[in-house]
Design an enzyme around this catalytic site. Sequence first.
Site, PDB file in Angstrom:
ATOM      1  N   ASP A 106       3.107  31.712 -36.579  1.00 52.17           N
ATOM      2  CA  ASP A 106       1.710  30.889 -37.163  1.00 52.17           C
ATOM      3  C   ASP A 106       0.728  31.747 -36.987  1.00 52.17           C
ATOM      4  OD1 ASP A 106       0.281  28.463 -36.505  1.00 52.17           O
ATOM      5  OD2 ASP A 106       0.476  29.492 -34.458  1.00 52.17           O
ATOM      6  N   ASP A 108      -3.014  30.585 -36.087  1.00 51.93           N
ATOM      7  CA  ASP A 108      -4.382  31.106 -35.423  1.00 51.93           C
ATOM      8  C   ASP A 108      -3.518  31.188 -33.644  1.00 51.93           C
ATOM      9  OD1 ASP A 108      -7.590  30.138 -36.332  1.00 51.93           O
ATOM     10  OD2 ASP A 108      -5.199  29.173 -37.377  1.00 51.93           O
ATOM     11  N   ASP A 300       1.804  28.949 -31.223  1.00 50.82           N
ATOM     12  CA  ASP A 300       1.097  29.213 -29.743  1.00 50.82           C
ATOM     13  C   ASP A 300       0.678  27.142 -30.153  1.00 50.82           C
ATOM     14  OD1 ASP A 300      -0.924  28.750 -31.715  1.00 50.82           O
ATOM     15  OD2 ASP A 300      -2.406  28.515 -30.237  1.00 50.82           O
TER      16      ASP A 300
HETATM   17  O1  LIG Z   1      -0.835  25.890 -37.081  1.00 51.24           O
HETATM   18  P1  LIG Z   1      -2.277  27.071 -36.812  1.00 51.24           P
HETATM   19  O2  LIG Z   1      -2.688  28.415 -38.237  1.00 51.24           O
HETATM   20  O3  LIG Z   1      -2.207  27.683 -35.930  1.00 51.24           O
HETATM   21  O4  LIG Z   1      -4.002  26.251 -37.682  1.00 51.24           O
HETATM   22  C1  LIG Z   1      -3.784  25.343 -36.335  1.00 51.24           C
HETATM   23  C2  LIG Z   1      -5.751  25.044 -36.415  1.00 51.24           C
HETATM   24  O5  LIG Z   1      -6.114  26.103 -36.004  1.00 51.24           O
HETATM   25  C3  LIG Z   1      -6.850  26.330 -36.993  1.00 51.24           C
HETATM   26  O6  LIG Z   1      -7.607  26.045 -34.980  1.00 51.24           O
HETATM   27  C4  LIG Z   1      -7.123  26.276 -34.500  1.00 51.24           C
HETATM   28  O7  LIG Z   1      -8.149  28.077 -34.290  1.00 51.24           O
HETATM   29  C5  LIG Z   1      -9.872  28.017 -34.383  1.00 51.24           C
HETATM   30  C6  LIG Z   1      -9.977  29.782 -34.606  1.00 51.24           C
HETATM   31  O8  LIG Z   1      -9.398  30.156 -33.364  1.00 51.24           O
HETATM   32  C7  LIG Z   1     -10.144  26.587 -33.024  1.00 51.24           C
HETATM   33  O9  LIG Z   1     -11.788  27.149 -33.721  1.00 51.24           O
HETATM   34  C8  LIG Z   1      -9.537  25.228 -32.828  1.00 51.24           C
HETATM   35  O10 LIG Z   1      -9.948  25.003 -31.561  1.00 51.24           O
HETATM   36  C9  LIG Z   1      -7.893  25.923 -32.788  1.00 51.24           C
HETATM   37  O11 LIG Z   1      -7.780  24.777 -32.949  1.00 51.24           O
HETATM   38  C10 LIG Z   1      -7.970  25.786 -37.576  1.00 51.24           C
HETATM   39  O12 LIG Z   1      -9.076  26.564 -38.010  1.00 51.24           O
HETATM   40  C11 LIG Z   1      -7.221  24.364 -38.321  1.00 51.24           C
HETATM   41  O13 LIG Z   1      -7.515  23.514 -39.225  1.00 51.24           O
HETATM   42  C12 LIG Z   1      -5.709  24.363 -37.376  1.00 51.24           C
HETATM   43  O14 LIG Z   1      -5.142  23.327 -37.731  1.00 51.24           O
END
Ligand SMILES: O=P(O)(O)OC[C@H]1O[C@H](O[C@H]2O[C@H](CO)[C@@H](O)[C@H](O)[C@H]2O)[C@H](O)[C@@H](O)[C@@H]1O
Length: 361
Positions: A106, A108, A300
């Site tokens: 993954d 983020d 995560d």
């Molecule tokens: O599947 P992932 O790669 O984990 O993506 C899920 C979402 O990730 C991002 O948002 C998350 O990370 C951001 C930066 O650290 C944070 O600000 C936010 O609160 C988290 O939810 C991304 O911006 C989303 O579009 C994804 O869906």
Amino acid sequence: MTKQAVVVPVPPEAAVPAPQLFPYPPPRAAGVRRKQCLQMSGAGAPGRVGGWVESMRASSPTHARAAAALADDDGRRAAWMHPSALGKFEQVVAASKGKQIVVFLDYDGTLSPIVDDPDAAYMSDTMRRAVRSVAKHFPTAIVSGRCRDKVFEFVKLAELYYAGSHGMDIKGPAKAYRHTKAAKAKGVLFQPASQFLPMIEQVHESLVEKTKDIPGAKVENNKFCVSVHFRRVDEKSWSALADMVKSVLKDYPKLKLTQGRMVFEVRPTIKWDKGKALEFLLESLGFADCADVLPFYIGDDRTDEDAFKVLRKRGNGVGILVSKHPKDTSASYSLQEPAEVMEFLLRLVEWERLSKARPKW
Ligand SMILES: O=P(O)(O)OC[C@H]1O[C@H](O[C@H]2O[C@H](CO)[C@@H](O)[C@H](O)[C@H]2O)[C@H](O)[C@@H](O)[C@@H]1O
């Protein structure tokens, strides 16, 4: 690069399947209640706004810490629930004897730390080097909720597979790994939700317009899905924001609403998720119904649970949850944060290097 464009419509979800446990070691903790993803689709009525706000709270770090403090009173349970993939490294890799490891990551919260601004979620150069080394030894894929182009801009490694938009936009590298001759020789491109593109565009515009007066709210277009972030929204406005998102989605019964880490995710109601993406990629690599593969999936977020469940169902694979706090999960092991993910990846590379050098008796 030669591309093979495969655009396959996937039928809308009929029902949300009941959570199921599979006999796969190590066992999950007993007595931990599973939190259902909140659904707003043709299949399920939305919960009360109070329910949404509770769920929004549960995804906030402050509340997670409070929940963990409670769990720490019962530390034995927490430790049993998530053995560390670093602490149990030998056990983790032992299952790979005679098998090809395939690594799914993954983005983020796994490769990059969670930050307030989603556009600034950069990956460190040292993490990039670690992922590059992993990809030299094992087929490696990034599976993200982000749109594929954006996650590629962060990761910048052309040798990887990328599954963006929660697996709804999959592309392989020009030079693909082939386990068997039957594996796809040409580059993989798979977009099962392409018919939803115009709808997602419309919803994205409406959400930007509707939420513009809520300070801190941020709407992100992830191509086949949309994220509405509330990390920087005052808690007093969470219920208003949840109401707005739900009111926009009322007109789109073919879209559903789920929740990630301080973010709402608007997605098509097709039977496709990160778990399906994992299965699709294994098949593309030539590992369909194959026992000589060991998939590793590290993630995560709640959406990563779909992939952990697939590994449990296969009875083959290593699911690793990245979390500092005990959580209900279908993963088998845990790592606390991206720094530990990097340590694990480097250790995996070193272990592979040494095992190749070791004489085979
Ligand atoms: O599947 P992932 O790669 O984990 O993506 C899920 C979402 O990730 C991002 O948002 C998350 O990370 C951001 C930066 O650290 C944070 O600000 C936010 O609160 C988290 O939810 C991304 O911006 C989303 O579009 C994804 O869906």
